[in-house]
Write an enzyme that holds these catalytic residues in place. Sequence first.
Site, PDB file in Angstrom:
ATOM      1  N   SER A  13       9.697  33.854  55.863  1.00  0.00           N
ATOM      2  CA  SER A  13      10.853  32.965  56.047  1.00  0.00           C
ATOM      3  C   SER A  13      11.849  33.610  57.016  1.00  0.00           C
ATOM      4  O   SER A  13      12.185  34.792  56.873  1.00  0.00           O
ATOM      5  CB  SER A  13      11.512  32.699  54.692  1.00  0.00           C
ATOM      6  N   ALA A  14      12.329  32.803  57.990  1.00  0.00           N
ATOM      7  CA  ALA A  14      13.152  33.359  59.077  1.00  0.00           C
ATOM      8  C   ALA A  14      14.505  33.889  58.604  1.00  0.00           C
ATOM      9  O   ALA A  14      14.997  34.897  59.119  1.00  0.00           O
ATOM     10  CB  ALA A  14      13.368  32.286  60.147  1.00  0.00           C
ATOM     11  N   HIS A  15      15.124  33.203  57.619  1.00  0.00           N
ATOM     12  CA  HIS A  15      16.525  33.556  57.331  1.00  0.00           C
ATOM     13  C   HIS A  15      16.689  34.870  56.575  1.00  0.00           C
ATOM     14  O   HIS A  15      17.790  35.383  56.443  1.00  0.00           O
ATOM     15  CB  HIS A  15      17.240  32.408  56.610  1.00  0.00           C
ATOM     16  N   GLN A  19      10.329  38.632  51.352  1.00  0.00           N
ATOM     17  CA  GLN A  19      11.320  39.722  51.308  1.00  0.00           C
ATOM     18  C   GLN A  19      10.841  40.980  52.000  1.00  0.00           C
ATOM     19  O   GLN A  19      11.649  41.812  52.396  1.00  0.00           O
ATOM     20  CB  GLN A  19      11.696  40.055  49.851  1.00  0.00           C
ATOM     21  N   ASN A  50      12.146  40.081  45.241  1.00  0.00           N
ATOM     22  CA  ASN A  50      13.466  39.756  45.796  1.00  0.00           C
ATOM     23  C   ASN A  50      14.620  40.359  44.992  1.00  0.00           C
ATOM     24  O   ASN A  50      15.685  40.611  45.539  1.00  0.00           O
ATOM     25  CB  ASN A  50      13.642  38.238  45.907  1.00  0.00           C
ATOM     26  N   CYS A  88      20.934  30.977  38.096  1.00  0.00           N
ATOM     27  CA  CYS A  88      22.009  30.113  37.625  1.00  0.00           C
ATOM     28  C   CYS A  88      21.523  28.672  37.685  1.00  0.00           C
ATOM     29  O   CYS A  88      21.135  28.201  38.743  1.00  0.00           O
ATOM     30  CB  CYS A  88      23.187  30.303  38.567  1.00  0.00           C
ATOM     31  N   GLY A 143      10.459  29.016  53.092  1.00  0.00           N
ATOM     32  CA  GLY A 143       9.508  29.814  52.318  1.00  0.00           C
ATOM     33  C   GLY A 143       9.075  29.035  51.084  1.00  0.00           C
ATOM     34  O   GLY A 143       7.916  29.099  50.660  1.00  0.00           O
ATOM     35  N   THR A 144       9.990  28.284  50.530  1.00  0.00           N
ATOM     36  CA  THR A 144       9.683  27.460  49.345  1.00  0.00           C
ATOM     37  C   THR A 144       8.588  26.451  49.695  1.00  0.00           C
ATOM     38  O   THR A 144       7.618  26.285  48.941  1.00  0.00           O
ATOM     39  CB  THR A 144      10.973  26.724  48.904  1.00  0.00           C
TER      40      THR A 144
HETATM   41  N1  PLP Z   1       9.995  33.918  48.133  1.00  0.00           N
HETATM   42  C1  PLP Z   1      10.859  34.907  47.931  1.00  0.00           C
HETATM   43  C2  PLP Z   1      10.383  36.220  47.437  1.00  0.00           C
HETATM   44  C3  PLP Z   1      12.228  34.699  48.170  1.00  0.00           C
HETATM   45  O1  PLP Z   1      13.103  35.694  47.942  1.00  0.00           O
HETATM   46  C4  PLP Z   1      12.659  33.430  48.626  1.00  0.00           C
HETATM   47  C5  PLP Z   1      14.100  33.164  48.829  1.00  0.00           C
HETATM   48  O2  PLP Z   1      14.945  33.761  48.237  1.00  0.00           O
HETATM   49  C6  PLP Z   1      11.692  32.436  48.845  1.00  0.00           C
HETATM   50  C7  PLP Z   1      10.368  32.719  48.587  1.00  0.00           C
HETATM   51  C8  PLP Z   1      12.083  31.092  49.336  1.00  0.00           C
HETATM   52  O3  PLP Z   1      12.345  31.116  50.712  1.00  0.00           O
HETATM   53  P1  PLP Z   1      13.308  29.999  51.369  1.00  0.00           P
HETATM   54  O4  PLP Z   1      14.707  30.383  51.047  1.00  0.00           O
HETATM   55  O5  PLP Z   1      13.002  30.080  52.835  1.00  0.00           O
HETATM   56  O6  PLP Z   1      12.915  28.704  50.774  1.00  0.00           O
END
Ligand code: PLP
Length: 381
Positions: free
Chosen positions: A190-192, A170, A142, A316, A72-73
Site C-alpha cells: 500500500s502506497a500511503h 507494513q 502493524n 476503536c 491494501g484492504t
Molecule cells: N494490512 C496492514 C498490515 C495494514 O497495516 C493496513 C493498514 O493499516 C492494511 C493492510 C490496509 O491498507 P490500506 O490502508 O491501504 O487499506
Amino acid sequence: MKDLMTYLDYNATAPLRTSVIEKMTAALKIIGNASSVHRFGRIARQHVNEAREALAAFINAEAQNIIFTGSGTESNNHALRSVKADVILASAIEHDSVLKAHPNTILIPVDANGIIQLDDLEKLLIQHTSKKIIIAVMLANNETGVIQPVKAVTAIAKKYGAMVLCDAVQALGKINVDFKDLDCDMMTLSAHKVGGPQGVAALVVKDSTPLSALIQGGGQERNLRAGTHNVAGIVGFAAAITELAETWEDEAGKAKILRDMLETKLKQISPRAVIHGASADRLPNTSCIGFAGFKAETQVMNMDLKGVAISAGAACSSGKVKPSHVLQAMGCNDDLASCSIRVSVGHASCEKDIERFISAWTETMIIQQNKQTDLDKISNA
Ligand code: PLP
C-alpha cells in the site's frame, strides 16, 4: 486547535514525501485515460507502466505480476475472495482486512512474541487436507512490528499444496521485501505507508495463481481490476518507491536509532513499561508499549493535547475501544492490552520528535499519577 508538531504515527499513514508531491503535481496535469488508444491515453499508460516497472524492480517481481488497486484492504479482499478457496488459515495477528475477508477463516495461533506457530499451521493443514487453502501471513505486524517467518510458511504450504498470501503493507520500505525469495503466491502493498498517496495500492500475483476479478467492469489491469487508473496516485506510489530504492537502508537505520532511543528513555522513566514483542525481530520503526493502569485512549488524548500524535494499540469501533486482537493473541491480558500505545517513526522523524514525545509523556504520566493519588486519598478518607 493547536497544530500537531510531532507526528509519530507512521504505521497509520506516512506523510507524503517531497518527491511524491512534486511528481504527483506534474502527473495531475496528465490528460488522458490510461485505457484510451490516442496519444493522451498512451502517455498516461506509459506513466502507469513505468510505475509498474519501478515497483516490480523494488520488490524483485515481474512487472506483469503487479495489479494496481485502490487500497491494501482491497488487495487483501481481492486475494482472499476471488481465488475461491474453501478455507483461509490466517495468523491470529493479521489485519482486519484479512481476518474479515472470507467467511471460513481459521486462526493460526502465535507465541508470546506474536510469531506464527508453524507446528499449529501444519496440524491445521493436515486437518483440512483435500481442501483448497490459502494461508494468510503478514510479513510484519502493524501494531508490534514483529516480523513473521514467511519463507518457512511458504515451504510448509508447498508440502500441502496450499497457497500463501503475504500482507507486506507494513514491511515495505522498512525491511527487505523480495517477492521471488519469499515465494508466496500473492502479496499486498500500500502506497500511503511508504510516503506515497492514500488510496493506491497493489496486489502482486504469481503467474500460476488462479486469480479472477473482484471488481467487474472494464478490462483494466489484465481484466483483473476494473476501473479507470488513478494515474497521479500510481505515479506518486512509484515516486515513493524510487526514492526508497536509494534510501531505504539509511531510513531503516535512522528509524531504529530513534525507536531504540525512545524505548530506552521510556524504560528509564517507567521501568514497569512492557514493550510488546521486544525480544523478537521487529520492524526498526515500531514500538508497542503497555503502561498498566494508564488507559491507551487517555494516553493518546493527553499526548494529542501536548502536540504529539501516537495511536492506541487497540481497535476503536462504535465509540468503544476494544483491546487489540494482536496483543490478546500474544497472551497479553486485557488490562495491559487496553493500556498499550503504538509509536511509529518514519522518513521525516528526528531526535527532537523523540525528545518532545518523552517530555510530553512524562508530563502526562505525572498528571495521571497525581489524579490516582487524589483518588486514593478520597477512597482512604
Ligand atoms: N494490512 C496492514 C498490515 C495494514 O497495516 C493496513 C493498514 O493499516 C492494511 C493492510 C490496509 O491498507 P490500506 O490502508 O491501504 O487499506
